[in-house]
Design a protein around this motif. Structure first.
Motif, short mmCIF file in Angstrom:
data_model
loop_
_atom_site.label_atom_id
_atom_site.label_comp_id
_atom_site.label_asym_id
_atom_site.label_seq_id
_atom_site.Cartn_x
_atom_site.Cartn_y
_atom_site.Cartn_z
N LYS A 31 53.00 136.13 59.35
CA LYS A 31 54.24 136.87 59.58
C LYS A 31 54.55 136.95 61.07
CE LYS A 31 57.71 139.59 58.93
NZ LYS A 31 59.00 139.03 58.44
N LEU A 32 53.54 137.19 61.90
CA LEU A 32 53.74 137.27 63.35
C LEU A 32 54.22 135.93 63.91
CD1 LEU A 32 53.49 138.81 66.02
CD2 LEU A 32 51.09 138.13 66.11
N ILE A 33 53.60 134.84 63.47
CA ILE A 33 53.99 133.50 63.93
C ILE A 33 55.44 133.22 63.55
CG2 ILE A 33 53.61 131.02 63.64
CD1 ILE A 33 50.62 131.65 63.29
N LEU A 34 55.80 133.57 62.31
CA LEU A 34 57.16 133.33 61.83
C LEU A 34 58.19 134.12 62.65
CD1 LEU A 34 59.07 132.09 59.74
CD2 LEU A 34 58.59 134.04 58.25
N THR A 35 57.88 135.38 62.95
CA THR A 35 58.79 136.20 63.73
C THR A 35 58.97 135.65 65.14
OG1 THR A 35 58.18 138.18 62.46
CG2 THR A 35 59.26 138.53 64.58
N ILE A 36 57.87 135.24 65.76
CA ILE A 36 57.94 134.67 67.11
C ILE A 36 58.76 133.37 67.09
CG2 ILE A 36 56.60 133.61 68.97
CD1 ILE A 36 54.39 135.63 68.33
N PHE A 37 58.54 132.56 66.05
CA PHE A 37 59.33 131.32 65.93
C PHE A 37 60.81 131.65 65.82
CE2 PHE A 37 61.54 128.38 63.07
CZ PHE A 37 61.44 127.21 63.79
N ARG A 38 61.15 132.68 65.04
CA ARG A 38 62.55 133.07 64.89
C ARG A 38 63.14 133.52 66.22
NH1 ARG A 38 61.87 136.57 59.27
NH2 ARG A 38 62.56 134.93 57.83
N LEU A 39 62.34 134.20 67.03
CA LEU A 39 62.82 134.65 68.34
C LEU A 39 63.14 133.46 69.25
CD1 LEU A 39 60.43 137.67 68.95
CD2 LEU A 39 62.90 137.78 68.59
N PHE A 40 62.26 132.46 69.25
CA PHE A 40 62.53 131.26 70.03
C PHE A 40 63.77 130.54 69.50
CE2 PHE A 40 58.08 131.60 71.52
CZ PHE A 40 58.28 131.34 72.87
N ALA A 41 63.89 130.48 68.17
CA ALA A 41 65.03 129.80 67.55
C ALA A 41 66.35 130.48 67.93
CB ALA A 41 64.87 129.77 66.04
N ILE A 42 66.36 131.82 67.93
CA ILE A 42 67.61 132.53 68.24
C ILE A 42 68.00 132.31 69.70
CG2 ILE A 42 66.65 134.77 68.95
CD1 ILE A 42 69.69 134.24 66.67
N VAL A 43 67.01 132.17 70.58
CA VAL A 43 67.32 131.87 71.98
C VAL A 43 67.98 130.48 72.08
CG1 VAL A 43 66.33 131.37 74.25
CG2 VAL A 43 65.51 133.33 72.94
N GLY A 44 67.45 129.53 71.33
CA GLY A 44 68.03 128.19 71.33
C GLY A 44 69.45 128.17 70.77
N ILE A 45 69.65 128.89 69.67
CA ILE A 45 70.99 128.96 69.07
C ILE A 45 71.96 129.66 70.02
CG2 ILE A 45 72.35 129.85 67.15
CD1 ILE A 45 69.76 129.69 65.46
N GLY A 46 71.48 130.70 70.69
CA GLY A 46 72.31 131.43 71.64
C GLY A 46 72.74 130.55 72.80
N TYR A 47 71.83 129.73 73.29
CA TYR A 47 72.17 128.82 74.40
C TYR A 47 73.17 127.78 73.92
CZ TYR A 47 71.90 125.29 78.00
OH TYR A 47 72.25 124.39 78.98
N TRP A 48 72.97 127.27 72.70
CA TRP A 48 73.90 126.30 72.12
C TRP A 48 75.30 126.91 72.02
CZ3 TRP A 48 73.95 124.54 66.32
CH2 TRP A 48 74.87 123.47 66.17
N LEU A 49 75.36 128.14 71.56
CA LEU A 49 76.65 128.82 71.43
C LEU A 49 77.32 128.99 72.79
CD1 LEU A 49 78.76 130.32 69.75
CD2 LEU A 49 77.34 132.38 69.95
N TYR A 50 76.56 129.44 73.77
CA TYR A 50 77.10 129.61 75.12
C TYR A 50 77.62 128.28 75.67
CZ TYR A 50 77.13 130.16 80.20
OH TYR A 50 77.49 130.15 81.52
N ASP A 51 76.87 127.22 75.42
CA ASP A 51 77.22 125.90 75.95
C ASP A 51 78.51 125.38 75.33
OD1 ASP A 51 76.48 123.53 77.57
OD2 ASP A 51 76.28 122.55 75.63
N ILE A 52 78.66 125.51 74.01
CA ILE A 52 79.87 124.96 73.36
C ILE A 52 81.10 125.80 73.70
CG2 ILE A 52 78.62 123.81 71.51
CD1 ILE A 52 79.28 126.14 69.68
N ALA A 104 81.20 128.39 63.40
CA ALA A 104 80.00 128.09 62.61
C ALA A 104 78.73 128.54 63.33
CB ALA A 104 79.93 126.60 62.31
N VAL A 105 78.60 128.20 64.61
CA VAL A 105 77.40 128.57 65.36
C VAL A 105 77.34 130.08 65.56
CG1 VAL A 105 76.12 128.24 67.51
CG2 VAL A 105 77.31 126.31 66.47
N SER A 106 78.49 130.72 65.73
CA SER A 106 78.52 132.19 65.85
C SER A 106 77.98 132.84 64.58
CB SER A 106 79.95 132.68 66.12
OG SER A 106 80.44 132.19 67.35
N LEU A 107 78.38 132.32 63.42
CA LEU A 107 77.91 132.85 62.14
C LEU A 107 76.41 132.62 61.98
CD1 LEU A 107 80.80 131.72 59.75
CD2 LEU A 107 80.22 134.07 60.39
N ILE A 108 75.94 131.43 62.34
CA ILE A 108 74.50 131.14 62.25
C ILE A 108 73.72 132.05 63.18
CG2 ILE A 108 72.75 129.38 62.71
CD1 ILE A 108 74.88 127.28 61.86
#
Length: 216
Positions: free
Chosen positions: A68-89, A101-105
């Motif tokens: 569960k801890l590994i999954l949560t940490i992975f999600r945190l890294f993923a949200i940072v990546g999605i956030g950067y993608w959103l900012y970039d586009i 679409a990226v805002s919804l994700i």
């Protein structure tokens, strides 16, 4: 679509998601349900794993808590990546459908991360009782919360596969089995938009140049 509109969309999705989860958590016992229509129920369950309730410890020799801890940490890294993608586009003034679409994700992923990170320390258990917000004895700890799900659409129930169907003939089946939440819905809609409007979301270089010329 500018940054303000994107943030507004994210905030609206997050508010609906978290209000619905907190309401369910503080008004329903675990697995309690209410039938809205024959094909739609509010069914309270909690998901401590990934999509479809999958857990890392089902595949790796680790404890459920570690998984569960590994999954949560992975999600945190993923949200940072999605956030950067959103900012970039947004910065590049990409197609509106891509930004939506990226805002919804992003909103959906963040909604479920809030559950995973904080719910374990602000709620007590829901088994045989209705949970309390900001409980004195929470059910878990930071980064070990469970995601609240409640939307259930059993459109087909207790049907039977025809005998001629290979492997599953004669077996019972139901459709649609998964229970999900608003955050999951936002992610699914975002992904669907990217698939359906793929050409608009990811135009080729020549199309982008013509679009920019047309805007000038």
């Amino acid at each position: 679509m500018d940054l303000k509109k994107s943030l507004l969309l994210i905030i609206v999705v997050l508010l609906i998601d978290q209000i619905s989860k907190i309401y369910i958590k503080t008004h329903f016992e675990y697995q309690e349900s209410v039938e809205v229509f024959r094909w739609f129920k509010i069914l309270f369950i909690e998901n401590s794993g990934a999509a479809w309730g999958t857990k890392l410890n089902d595949f790796l020799p680790i404890s459920e808590s570690t998984g569960k801890l590994i999954l949560t940490i992975f999600r945190l890294f993923a949200i940072v990546g999605i956030g950067y993608w959103l900012y970039d586009i947004i910065k590049k003034k990409s197609a509106r459908v891509l930004i939506v679409a990226v805002s919804l994700i992003f909103a959906g992923a963040l909604g479920n991360i809030i559950d995973s990170v904080f719910y374990g320390v602000i709620f007590n258990d829901s088994y045989n009782q209705v949970a309390t917000l900001f409980a004195d004895e929470p059910y878990g700890k930071l980064f070990h919360g469970k995601v609240v799900d409640m939307l259930y659409f059993p459109i087909i129930q207790d049907a039977v596969w025809p005998d001629w169907v290979p492997f599953v003939g004669g077996n019972n089946f139901s459709f649609f089995e998964p229970v999900f939440n608003i955050a999951d819905s936002a992610i699914s809609i975002g992904v669907a938009l990217l698939i359906i409007f793929n050409k608009k979301a990811f135009p080729k270089k020549g199309q982008e140049e013509r679009s920019e010329e047309g805007n000038e």
